[in-house]
Design a protein around this motif. Structure first.
Motif, PDB file in Angstrom:
ATOM      1  N   UNK A 136       0.833  -1.208   0.000  1.00  0.00           N
ATOM      2  CA  UNK A 136       0.000   0.000   0.000  1.00  0.00           C
ATOM      3  C   UNK A 136       0.865   1.254   0.000  1.00  0.00           C
ATOM      4  N   UNK A 137       1.850   1.309   0.877  1.00  0.00           N
ATOM      5  CA  UNK A 137       2.648   2.526   1.020  1.00  0.00           C
ATOM      6  C   UNK A 137       3.485   2.816  -0.218  1.00  0.00           C
ATOM      7  N   UNK A 138       4.041   1.774  -0.822  1.00  0.00           N
ATOM      8  CA  UNK A 138       4.857   1.979  -2.017  1.00  0.00           C
ATOM      9  C   UNK A 138       4.015   2.518  -3.168  1.00  0.00           C
ATOM     10  N   UNK A 139       2.830   1.960  -3.358  1.00  0.00           N
ATOM     11  CA  UNK A 139       1.979   2.365  -4.472  1.00  0.00           C
ATOM     12  C   UNK A 139       1.420   3.770  -4.281  1.00  0.00           C
ATOM     13  N   UNK A 140       1.173   4.153  -3.048  1.00  0.00           N
ATOM     14  CA  UNK A 140       0.537   5.448  -2.796  1.00  0.00           C
ATOM     15  C   UNK A 140       1.521   6.528  -2.357  1.00  0.00           C
ATOM     16  N   UNK A 141       2.807   6.238  -2.515  1.00  0.00           N
ATOM     17  CA  UNK A 141       3.828   7.246  -2.209  1.00  0.00           C
ATOM     18  C   UNK A 141       3.615   8.548  -2.975  1.00  0.00           C
ATOM     19  N   UNK A 142       3.241   8.509  -4.265  1.00  0.00           N
ATOM     20  CA  UNK A 142       3.037   9.781  -4.983  1.00  0.00           C
ATOM     21  C   UNK A 142       2.018  10.690  -4.300  1.00  0.00           C
ATOM     22  N   UNK A 143       0.942  10.096  -3.803  1.00  0.00           N
ATOM     23  CA  UNK A 143      -0.095  10.891  -3.147  1.00  0.00           C
ATOM     24  C   UNK A 143       0.389  11.427  -1.806  1.00  0.00           C
ATOM     25  N   UNK A 144       1.184  10.621  -1.113  1.00  0.00           N
ATOM     26  CA  UNK A 144       1.729  11.071   0.171  1.00  0.00           C
ATOM     27  C   UNK A 144       2.673  12.253  -0.031  1.00  0.00           C
ATOM     28  N   UNK A 145       3.489  12.192  -1.083  1.00  0.00           N
ATOM     29  CA  UNK A 145       4.421  13.285  -1.361  1.00  0.00           C
ATOM     30  C   UNK A 145       3.669  14.555  -1.730  1.00  0.00           C
ATOM     31  N   UNK A 146       2.653  14.436  -2.554  1.00  0.00           N
ATOM     32  CA  UNK A 146       1.898  15.612  -2.994  1.00  0.00           C
ATOM     33  C   UNK A 146       1.123  16.222  -1.845  1.00  0.00           C
ATOM     34  N   UNK A 147       0.453  15.399  -1.052  1.00  0.00           N
ATOM     35  CA  UNK A 147      -0.251  15.893   0.126  1.00  0.00           C
ATOM     36  C   UNK A 147      -1.466  16.743  -0.190  1.00  0.00           C
ATOM     37  N   UNK A 148      -1.767  17.639   0.714  1.00  0.00           N
ATOM     38  CA  UNK A 148      -2.979  18.459   0.664  1.00  0.00           C
ATOM     39  C   UNK A 148      -2.987  19.388  -0.551  1.00  0.00           C
ATOM     40  N   UNK A 169       7.358  21.007 -10.813  1.00  0.00           N
ATOM     41  CA  UNK A 169       8.590  20.457 -10.241  1.00  0.00           C
ATOM     42  C   UNK A 169       8.280  19.309  -9.287  1.00  0.00           C
ATOM     43  N   UNK A 170       7.242  19.473  -8.482  1.00  0.00           N
ATOM     44  CA  UNK A 170       6.868  18.418  -7.546  1.00  0.00           C
ATOM     45  C   UNK A 170       6.378  17.198  -8.295  1.00  0.00           C
ATOM     46  N   UNK A 171       5.649  17.410  -9.382  1.00  0.00           N
ATOM     47  CA  UNK A 171       5.142  16.287 -10.167  1.00  0.00           C
ATOM     48  C   UNK A 171       6.288  15.475 -10.753  1.00  0.00           C
ATOM     49  N   UNK A 172       7.313  16.159 -11.262  1.00  0.00           N
ATOM     50  CA  UNK A 172       8.483  15.484 -11.820  1.00  0.00           C
ATOM     51  C   UNK A 172       9.201  14.699 -10.727  1.00  0.00           C
ATOM     52  N   UNK A 173       9.342  15.330  -9.564  1.00  0.00           N
ATOM     53  CA  UNK A 173      10.011  14.684  -8.438  1.00  0.00           C
ATOM     54  C   UNK A 173       9.240  13.452  -7.971  1.00  0.00           C
ATOM     55  N   UNK A 174       7.920  13.538  -8.012  1.00  0.00           N
ATOM     56  CA  UNK A 174       7.069  12.414  -7.615  1.00  0.00           C
ATOM     57  C   UNK A 174       7.325  11.205  -8.506  1.00  0.00           C
ATOM     58  N   UNK A 175       7.348  11.423  -9.812  1.00  0.00           N
ATOM     59  CA  UNK A 175       7.582  10.319 -10.746  1.00  0.00           C
ATOM     60  C   UNK A 175       8.937   9.661 -10.502  1.00  0.00           C
ATOM     61  N   UNK A 176       9.964  10.480 -10.313  1.00  0.00           N
ATOM     62  CA  UNK A 176      11.318   9.945 -10.107  1.00  0.00           C
ATOM     63  C   UNK A 176      11.393   9.161  -8.799  1.00  0.00           C
ATOM     64  N   UNK A 177      10.882   9.728  -7.728  1.00  0.00           N
ATOM     65  CA  UNK A 177      10.938   9.061  -6.428  1.00  0.00           C
ATOM     66  C   UNK A 177      10.163   7.751  -6.445  1.00  0.00           C
ATOM     67  N   UNK A 178       8.981   7.788  -7.068  1.00  0.00           N
ATOM     68  CA  UNK A 178       8.131   6.600  -7.087  1.00  0.00           C
ATOM     69  C   UNK A 178       8.756   5.468  -7.888  1.00  0.00           C
ATOM     70  N   UNK A 179       9.334   5.779  -9.033  1.00  0.00           N
ATOM     71  CA  UNK A 179       9.955   4.712  -9.820  1.00  0.00           C
ATOM     72  C   UNK A 179      11.130   4.099  -9.072  1.00  0.00           C
ATOM     73  N   UNK A 180      11.875   4.913  -8.322  1.00  0.00           N
ATOM     74  CA  UNK A 180      12.973   4.376  -7.508  1.00  0.00           C
ATOM     75  C   UNK A 180      12.444   3.407  -6.453  1.00  0.00           C
ATOM     76  N   UNK A 181      11.362   3.798  -5.789  1.00  0.00           N
ATOM     77  CA  UNK A 181      10.777   2.952  -4.745  1.00  0.00           C
ATOM     78  C   UNK A 181      10.244   1.655  -5.343  1.00  0.00           C
ATOM     79  N   UNK A 182       9.588   1.744  -6.483  1.00  0.00           N
ATOM     80  CA  UNK A 182       9.064   0.540  -7.136  1.00  0.00           C
ATOM     81  C   UNK A 182      10.190  -0.415  -7.504  1.00  0.00           C
ATOM     82  N   UNK A 183      11.268   0.135  -8.036  1.00  0.00           N
ATOM     83  CA  UNK A 183      12.390  -0.722  -8.440  1.00  0.00           C
ATOM     84  C   UNK A 183      13.042  -1.381  -7.231  1.00  0.00           C
ATOM     85  N   UNK A 184      13.018  -0.673  -6.100  1.00  0.00           N
ATOM     86  CA  UNK A 184      13.624  -1.226  -4.885  1.00  0.00           C
ATOM     87  C   UNK A 184      12.843  -2.406  -4.308  1.00  0.00           C
ATOM     88  N   UNK A 185      11.638  -2.647  -4.796  1.00  0.00           N
ATOM     89  CA  UNK A 185      10.879  -3.816  -4.330  1.00  0.00           C
ATOM     90  C   UNK A 185      11.510  -5.116  -4.822  1.00  0.00           C
TER      91      UNK A 185
END
Length: 238
Positions: free
Chosen positions: A195-207, A216-232
């Motif tokens: 759950x946490x890995x898949x919903x990391x983009x929403x957690x980063x974006x927040x309110x 810039x945040x959207x670009x950062x979200x994609x990069x961070x999320x793909x890193x987390x997914x690959x780390x699985x």
């Protein structure tokens, strides 16, 4: 893209089943090399939507069709029951979802992210009303007696529903205080593996109730999320 609700559903399904797969970031609506309107992409998926599955020479679009195909292929009877009445309950929700619960995204979430899409206030209000009515129905009927949408264990129906409903809590776009059954269901869904890995983009974006996220945040979200997914160790980014 990880922020796509249908894409999250497919990614989550594959992760919980620990099926190794390759993931390619695709820009929806773009005609560029990695875009969903690219000529090569359209040959495989004429509607130009995301996500799309490629299984050898076989291509398949539409997230619900993809997860059903994978469940059938791999006999995932725990999340897509083989008993016909239990499966019918899951199918019932999946059919109900697309023109009801899906409107939570098109009427509430999408206007916050896609200012470039011109939609009349009347249409947005109609979609919002439809989505919220569906959310109330889920609270009052679907979850009135059962812990999950198709019984007392989670299924494909719950993964699909959470992609639309759970995001409203992450992004602070709806008050769930009066939706007691939905609130308890959300808490149960947070215990589903990955759950946490898949919903990391929403957690980063927040309110985003007041301010839309920056590019810039959207670009950062994609990069961070793909890193987390690959780390699985299950996902290979290509």
């Amino acid at each position: 893209v990880p922020l796509s609700q249908p894409s999250r559903t497919v990614l989550w399904t594959l992760l919980v089943k620990k099926i190794p797969f390759k993931f390619r970031l695709t820009n929806p609506g773009s005609r560029g090399k990695r875009g969903s309107r690219n000529a090569e992409y359209l040959k495989k998926n004429p509607s130009g939507t995301i996500p799309m599955l490629e299984d050898g020479s076989f291509s398949l679009a539409e997230s619900n069709a993809i997860i059903i195909y994978m469940a059938n292929k791999n006999q995932w009877f725990d999340i897509y029951p083989d008993e016909y009445k239990k499966r019918a309950r899951v199918d019932w929700y999946l059919h109900f979802h697309n023109r009801n619960v899906r409107d939570l995204t098109t009427g509430i979430v999408m206007p916050k992210f896609r200012k470039d899409i011109e939609t009349s206030e009347e249409v947005l209000a109609s979609r919002k009303s439809s989505g919220l009515a569906a959310l109330q129905e889920i609270n009052d009927s679907w979850l009135d007696k059962d812990s999950f949408l198709a019984g007392n264990t989670w299924t494909l129906a719950d993964l699909v529903a959470y992609a639309e409903i759970g995001q409203l809590q992450f992004l602070n776009l709806h008050d769930f205080s009066k939706l007691h059954n939905v609130s308890k269901w959300i808490d149960r869904m947070k215990l589903v593996p990955f759950h946490n890995e898949i919903h990391l983009p929403l957690e980063i974006i927040g309110d985003i109730s007041e301010t839309a996220p920056s590019m810039d945040k959207m670009v950062m979200v994609n990069k961070t999320t793909t890193d987390v997914l690959e780390n699985t160790g299950i996902v290979t980014i290509i």
